[in-house]
Design an enzyme around this catalytic site. Structure first.
Site, PDB file in Angstrom:
ATOM      1  CB  VAL A  14      12.399  -5.610   8.191  1.00 25.81           C
ATOM      2  CG1 VAL A  14      13.524  -4.606   8.383  1.00 25.81           C
ATOM      3  CG2 VAL A  14      12.747  -6.605   7.097  1.00 25.81           C
ATOM      4  CG  MET A  51      -1.934  -1.181   1.119  1.00 28.95           C
ATOM      5  SD  MET A  51      -3.445  -0.907   2.041  1.00 28.95           S
ATOM      6  CE  MET A  51      -2.828  -0.733   3.696  1.00 28.95           C
ATOM      7  CG  HIS A  55       6.859  -1.980   2.223  1.00 27.36           C
ATOM      8  ND1 HIS A  55       6.791  -0.816   2.939  1.00 27.36           N
ATOM      9  CD2 HIS A  55       5.637  -2.554   2.335  1.00 27.36           C
ATOM     10  CE1 HIS A  55       5.583  -0.676   3.454  1.00 27.36           C
ATOM     11  NE2 HIS A  55       4.858  -1.717   3.116  1.00 27.36           N
ATOM     12  CB  SER A  76       4.173  -0.606  10.763  1.00 26.13           C
ATOM     13  OG  SER A  76       2.877  -0.162  10.398  1.00 26.13           O
ATOM     14  CG  HIS A  97       8.498   0.237   6.064  1.00 26.07           C
ATOM     15  ND1 HIS A  97       8.761  -1.111   6.074  1.00 26.07           N
ATOM     16  CD2 HIS A  97       7.173   0.366   6.336  1.00 26.07           C
ATOM     17  CE1 HIS A  97       7.653  -1.767   6.365  1.00 26.07           C
ATOM     18  NE2 HIS A  97       6.665  -0.904   6.511  1.00 26.07           N
TER      19      HIS A  97
HETATM   20  P1  AMP Z   1       1.442  -2.904   3.529  1.00 23.95           P
HETATM   21  O1  AMP Z   1       1.975  -1.875   2.587  1.00 23.95           O
HETATM   22  O2  AMP Z   1       1.494  -2.509   4.954  1.00 23.95           O
HETATM   23  O3  AMP Z   1       0.123  -3.462   3.091  1.00 23.95           O
HETATM   24  O4  AMP Z   1       2.440  -4.126   3.434  1.00 23.95           O
HETATM   25  C1  AMP Z   1       2.817  -4.681   2.201  1.00 23.95           C
HETATM   26  C2  AMP Z   1       3.609  -5.929   2.460  1.00 23.95           C
HETATM   27  O5  AMP Z   1       4.767  -5.607   3.221  1.00 23.95           O
HETATM   28  C3  AMP Z   1       2.829  -6.984   3.271  1.00 23.95           C
HETATM   29  O6  AMP Z   1       3.121  -8.259   2.758  1.00 23.95           O
HETATM   30  C4  AMP Z   1       3.378  -6.796   4.654  1.00 23.95           C
HETATM   31  O7  AMP Z   1       3.300  -7.955   5.458  1.00 23.95           O
HETATM   32  C5  AMP Z   1       4.841  -6.460   4.341  1.00 23.95           C
HETATM   33  N1  AMP Z   1       5.469  -5.782   5.473  1.00 23.95           N
HETATM   34  C6  AMP Z   1       5.003  -4.693   6.143  1.00 23.95           C
HETATM   35  N2  AMP Z   1       5.819  -4.394   7.169  1.00 23.95           N
HETATM   36  C7  AMP Z   1       6.823  -5.317   7.142  1.00 23.95           C
HETATM   37  C8  AMP Z   1       7.983  -5.552   7.948  1.00 23.95           C
HETATM   38  N3  AMP Z   1       8.272  -4.784   8.988  1.00 23.95           N
HETATM   39  N4  AMP Z   1       8.787  -6.590   7.620  1.00 23.95           N
HETATM   40  C9  AMP Z   1       8.491  -7.388   6.562  1.00 23.95           C
HETATM   41  N5  AMP Z   1       7.428  -7.230   5.769  1.00 23.95           N
HETATM   42  C10 AMP Z   1       6.604  -6.206   6.055  1.00 23.95           C
END
Ligand code: AMP
Length: 285
Positions: A178, A32, A39, A187, A36
């Site tokens: 991570v 989304m 990702h 996050s 960071h």
């Molecule tokens: P999001 O943009 O928050 O929807 O996350 C996109 C992808 O990145 C999802 O598969 C999340 O699980 C992964 N993700 C988000 N935060 C982390 C993190 N700290 N370490 C590893 N993967 C992450």
């Protein structure tokens, strides 16, 4: 090299048709945005395992539980593109909303069972939104492999189940969480924490690893849980939505890690909802 940003499905398909014809392995990293290092670790894993990598950025309204959370979600497309540049991804797919939900859109993908607990309890409809958009992104990209973070452990399970149940020919690969130096799971929502709250947030991971150590030493979860909740309280957390020990395969509740287990938590801090989870080794392993 900055990857092209594509906003239309037809343009995405025009690209990957040539890749598929050439027999190349295509990977997708759905996000989304507000990228960071978490990702970027998925992007690295995808680059290592695939010939072509598509990163998708779509803030999916259907998986948000409140209009306020959706409105506050960070949108940083230019910065995201700059962060991706060194990785040599092939395409950044930032679909216009009508490419995902065209007028008259009426279909929802719903995974039963594993969505009834944890996040599902506190975020009704959230996983329908996730399963729907991820199914669409899998079908739109035609990728062979998809990379998701264990940070969203239940989401990873839901996505795997959905792809298997719908016979979408894609391998779903989970990648480790991570963390910041403090242990805080990275996050996009952390951006909304004040400096003071960020420091408090760093307490969540050590409190969870302490729980895991006690579980590994043979203590039952019901003994440990009150101490962990008190520690979170003392650290300045607000409502703790859940702090649970669950079977890592089924999410059934456990008192002791008699099978591969996961400790999962969701708690509020400074108006931000934080989630985290860690593995708990099976006793006797
Ligand atoms: P999001 O943009 O928050 O929807 O996350 C996109 C992808 O990145 C999802 O598969 C999340 O699980 C992964 N993700 C988000 N935060 C982390 C993190 N700290 N370490 C590893 N993967 C992450």
């Amino acid at each position: 090299m900055t990857a092209p940003i594509l906003r239309r499905l037809a343009d995405l398909r025009a690209n990957y048709a040539t890749w598929i014809r050439a027999g190349e392995v295509v990977g997708v990293v759905p996000t989304m945005g507000a990228l960071h290092a978490g990702h970027l670790s998925l992007v690295e894993a995808a680059k290592a395992a695939c010939d072509r990598v598509i990163v998708t950025i779509f803030v999916n309204p259907r998986q948000f539980n409140s209009a306020e959370d959706l409105a506050k979600y960070p949108r940083t497309e230019q910065a995201d593109a700059a962060k991706l540049a060194p990785y040599g991804v092939d395409v950044v797919y930032v679909p216009d909303p009508d490419q995902i939900y065209p007028e008259g859109y009426a279909t929802s993908v719903s995974v039963e069972g594993i969505t009834d607990v944890l996040e599902g309890t506190f975020r009704p409809g959230h996983f329908d939104g996730v399963a729907t958009v991820v199914a669409k992104l899998f079908l739109q990209t035609g990728a062979h492999k998809a990379f998701f973070g264990e940070k969203d452990f239940q989401q990873l399970m839901v996505v795997r189940r959905m792809a298997r149940d719908l016979d979408i020919p894609i391998e779903v690969i989970g990648c480790p969480t991570v963390r910041e130096a403090s242990g805080l799971a990275m996050s996009s929502r952390n951006m909304r924490l004040s400096v003071d709250a960020l420091e408090k947030a760093g307490q969540l991971y050590p409190i969870m690893t302490d729980c895991a150590a006690r579980l590994t030493a043979g203590e039952a979860f019901e003994k440990i849980e009150p101490d962990a909740r008190a520690a979170l309280d003392a650290a300045g957390f607000g409502e703790i939505e859940y702090l649970d020990l669950r079977c890592a395969d089924t999410l059934a509740p456990l008192q002791t890690p008699t099978r591969p287990a996961r400790l999962l938590a969701a708690a509020w801090l400074d108006g931000v909802r934080l989630i985290d989870n860690i593995p708990v080794p099976q006793l006797g392993d």
